[in-house]
Enzyme design. Structure first.
Site, PDB file in Angstrom:
ATOM      1  CG  ASP A 156       3.919  10.237   1.767  1.00 27.31           C
ATOM      2  OD1 ASP A 156       4.928   9.790   1.190  1.00 27.31           O
ATOM      3  OD2 ASP A 156       3.684  11.462   1.914  1.00 27.31           O
TER       4      ASP A 156
HETATM    5  N1  URA Z   1       3.140  14.117  -2.137  1.00 32.60           N
HETATM    6  C1  URA Z   1       3.219  13.818  -0.836  1.00 32.60           C
HETATM    7  O1  URA Z   1       3.634  14.631  -0.020  1.00 32.60           O
HETATM    8  N2  URA Z   1       2.820  12.590  -0.440  1.00 32.60           N
HETATM    9  C2  URA Z   1       2.322  11.669  -1.278  1.00 32.60           C
HETATM   10  O2  URA Z   1       1.956  10.565  -0.864  1.00 32.60           O
HETATM   11  C3  URA Z   1       2.245  12.001  -2.653  1.00 32.60           C
HETATM   12  C4  URA Z   1       2.661  13.234  -3.052  1.00 32.60           C
END
Ligand code: URA
Length: 230
Positions: free
Chosen positions: A101
């Site tokens: 993310d």
């Molecule tokens: N899980 C998440 O919620 N976000 C990420 O960026 C990676 C794994």
């Protein structure tokens, strides 16, 4: 692979320029002029552009330390693309094996080898991804068991695969998961009434993050093979 892709991969030409050259009849495959850019070719074919035999460049395998506020996309959107930090040629040919993310930091693998990244992200590859997670509330004793047993995330039919939780302090844990559902870590903590405040990927398989934020390096041969021989 398609002929236009091969020509791009083995020259400095863009995809468009490669297609123009092929359509003009400047490319021979096994001594035959081939004007269809979609023709399937193999690296062992004799592919010649303007009389010069082309050799496919080796695939590239890169480890990068993703900064917060960047996105795992080839183009800038709401946030800048993390590819702004990767100063190599033909960067548009690269893609990310396992996205993070925008607000997540840490280890990202980047390649132009689609078969390799598919192997890493395929559901049957049990490759562990380890995250350091900062939480809004103190972790309770039941969470490690729940994560080990697997739980149902909102909107999912299947239980999550067994995950390993290691408590560092009341609001900081290491979590290792072997799958990559959308927002998986955030949704797992939400499912047990907690909230992720910070998220940082420290390792994928046996590969650990060892470069400064915003920096990258090429993977070693052993690292490349370690992720797909499970
Ligand atoms: N899980 C998440 O919620 N976000 C990420 O960026 C990676 C794994």
């Amino acid at each position: 692979m398609r002929l236009d892709k091969f020509v791009c991969k083995s020259t400095e030409l863009t995809r468009h320029e490669a297609i123009v050259k092929i359509n003009e009849g400047a490319v021979c495959v096994n001594e035959k002029v081939t004007t269809n850019e979609a023709t399937q070719v193999h690296e062992n074919n004799a592919i010649v552009l303007n009389g010069i035999r082309l050799k496919a460049r080796d695939f590239r395998y890169i480890l990068m330390h993703k900064p917060a506020g960047t996105i795992c996309s080839n183009i800038d959107e709401m946030y800048p693309s993390l590819f702004n930090y990767v100063d190599v040629e033909n960067v548009s040919e690269l893609h990310i094996a396992g996205r993070l993310d925008a607000d997540t930091t840490g280890l990202v693998l980047i390649t132009d080898d689609g078969r390799w990244s598919f192997g890493i992200t395929a559901p049957n590859n049990k490759c562990g991804k380890t995250y350091r997670v900062g939480l809004s509330k103190a972790i309770t004793d039941d969470v490690a068991i729940k994560f080990k047993q697997g739980l149902k995330l909102q909107g999912e039919q299947q239980f999550t695969r067994p995950a390993k939780l290691e408590v560092i302090s009341s609001k900081e844990v290491l979590l290792t998961i072997t799958e990559g559902k959308f927002h998986q870590v955030k949704r797992m903590f939400s499912a047990v009434g907690n909230r992720v405040m910070s998220l940082h990927r420290e390792a994928i398989g046996d590969i650990f993050l060892d470069v400064e934020v915003g920096h990258w390096r090429y993977l070693t041969r052993d690292e490349i093979h370690s992720l797909t021989k499970r």
